[in-house]
Design a protein around this motif. Sequence first.
Motif, PDB file in Angstrom:
ATOM      1  N   ASN A  80      74.454 102.567  49.478  1.00 32.18           N
ATOM      2  CA  ASN A  80      75.568 101.735  49.018  1.00 32.18           C
ATOM      3  C   ASN A  80      76.415 101.207  50.171  1.00 32.18           C
ATOM      4  N   ALA A  81      76.534 101.959  51.254  1.00 35.54           N
ATOM      5  CA  ALA A  81      77.318 101.495  52.403  1.00 35.54           C
ATOM      6  C   ALA A  81      76.667 100.260  53.023  1.00 35.54           C
ATOM      7  N   LEU A  82      75.346 100.259  53.101  1.00 36.53           N
ATOM      8  CA  LEU A  82      74.628  99.100  53.652  1.00 36.53           C
ATOM      9  C   LEU A  82      74.766  97.894  52.726  1.00 36.53           C
ATOM     10  N   GLU A 112      72.177  93.395  47.448  1.00 35.62           N
ATOM     11  CA  GLU A 112      71.126  94.413  47.387  1.00 35.62           C
ATOM     12  C   GLU A 112      69.843  93.914  48.044  1.00 35.62           C
ATOM     13  N   GLY A 113      69.491  92.654  47.773  1.00 33.21           N
ATOM     14  CA  GLY A 113      68.297  92.065  48.375  1.00 33.21           C
ATOM     15  C   GLY A 113      68.423  91.956  49.881  1.00 33.21           C
ATOM     16  N   ALA A 114      69.602  91.527  50.352  1.00 36.62           N
ATOM     17  CA  ALA A 114      69.820  91.425  51.788  1.00 36.62           C
ATOM     18  C   ALA A 114      69.768  92.798  52.456  1.00 36.62           C
ATOM     19  N   ALA A 115      70.320  93.803  51.786  1.00 35.57           N
ATOM     20  CA  ALA A 115      70.294  95.164  52.338  1.00 35.57           C
ATOM     21  C   ALA A 115      68.871  95.704  52.388  1.00 35.57           C
ATOM     22  N   ALA A 116      68.069  95.398  51.357  1.00 34.92           N
ATOM     23  CA  ALA A 116      66.675  95.852  51.355  1.00 34.92           C
ATOM     24  C   ALA A 116      65.896  95.206  52.492  1.00 34.92           C
ATOM     25  N   ILE A 117      66.171  93.930  52.765  1.00 32.99           N
ATOM     26  CA  ILE A 117      65.499  93.255  53.880  1.00 32.99           C
ATOM     27  C   ILE A 117      65.962  93.849  55.202  1.00 32.99           C
ATOM     28  N   GLU A 118      67.269  94.070  55.334  1.00 35.30           N
ATOM     29  CA  GLU A 118      67.799  94.617  56.583  1.00 35.30           C
ATOM     30  C   GLU A 118      67.282  96.029  56.845  1.00 35.30           C
ATOM     31  N   ALA A 119      67.155  96.831  55.784  1.00 30.27           N
ATOM     32  CA  ALA A 119      66.673  98.205  55.943  1.00 30.27           C
ATOM     33  C   ALA A 119      65.146  98.267  56.002  1.00 30.27           C
ATOM     34  N   ASN A 120      64.484  97.124  55.743  1.00 27.83           N
ATOM     35  CA  ASN A 120      63.024  97.036  55.776  1.00 27.83           C
ATOM     36  C   ASN A 120      62.395  98.029  54.797  1.00 27.83           C
ATOM     37  N   LEU A 121      62.946  98.058  53.571  1.00 31.10           N
ATOM     38  CA  LEU A 121      62.447  98.976  52.544  1.00 31.10           C
ATOM     39  C   LEU A 121      61.282  98.369  51.781  1.00 31.10           C
ATOM     40  N   LYS A 122      60.362  99.222  51.395  1.00 25.89           N
ATOM     41  CA  LYS A 122      59.214  98.796  50.586  1.00 25.89           C
ATOM     42  C   LYS A 122      58.945  99.842  49.536  1.00 25.89           C
ATOM     43  N   GLY A 123      58.244  99.451  48.489  1.00 24.57           N
ATOM     44  CA  GLY A 123      57.815 100.412  47.487  1.00 24.57           C
ATOM     45  C   GLY A 123      58.892 100.877  46.534  1.00 24.57           C
TER      46      GLY A 123
END
Length: 170
Positions: free
Chosen positions: A30-32, A13-24
């Motif tokens: 789930n696919a990512l 989940e952390g790696a996907a958040a970094i890859e998607a550049n999500l904030k906030g």
Amino acid sequence: MLSHGYYSVISPEGAAAIEANLKGGKRVDNALIGNCARKLGITAEDNLKMGYIDRVVQEPHLGAKPAICISVKGLKLFRAMALKQKGPEEGEDVFMRWALSSRARARLVEKRYEKFRNLSTSAYMDQRSLFLKMGAAVQGVAWSTKSLFVYNLVGRTVRAAKQGMEEIQA
């Protein structure tokens, strides 16, 4: 490592958040997350292939239960199976003690040191061809030259021109 366990320096989940550049606090698809989990190689089989662990201890089909006796039974069964596979002359490598003597502890530390030293050495070795290495070196020189030109020479000139315009206008 237990067969249903996983090991990673970051969660999928952390790696996907970094890859998607999500904030906030936004949610990741789930696919990512699944894609990142596959790329991270966090399963016991992946870690065994990469050499991070020595063996995979099979768990019951639905995973290890909270009762400690199942895990101890599994380790005893694992030791018995390993002894059967290796034979009596190699049985010392499989022998498991809960309290190690100082000599056995020193030997274990030395074996682990050699193992992880070899892992780091092979990870450090550049396996690319000479052509690719030279291309990367030329690309590095080109980027350094561009940075020098753009940020130092042109940047100074632009800053000096802006400062001169501000002085003229003042």
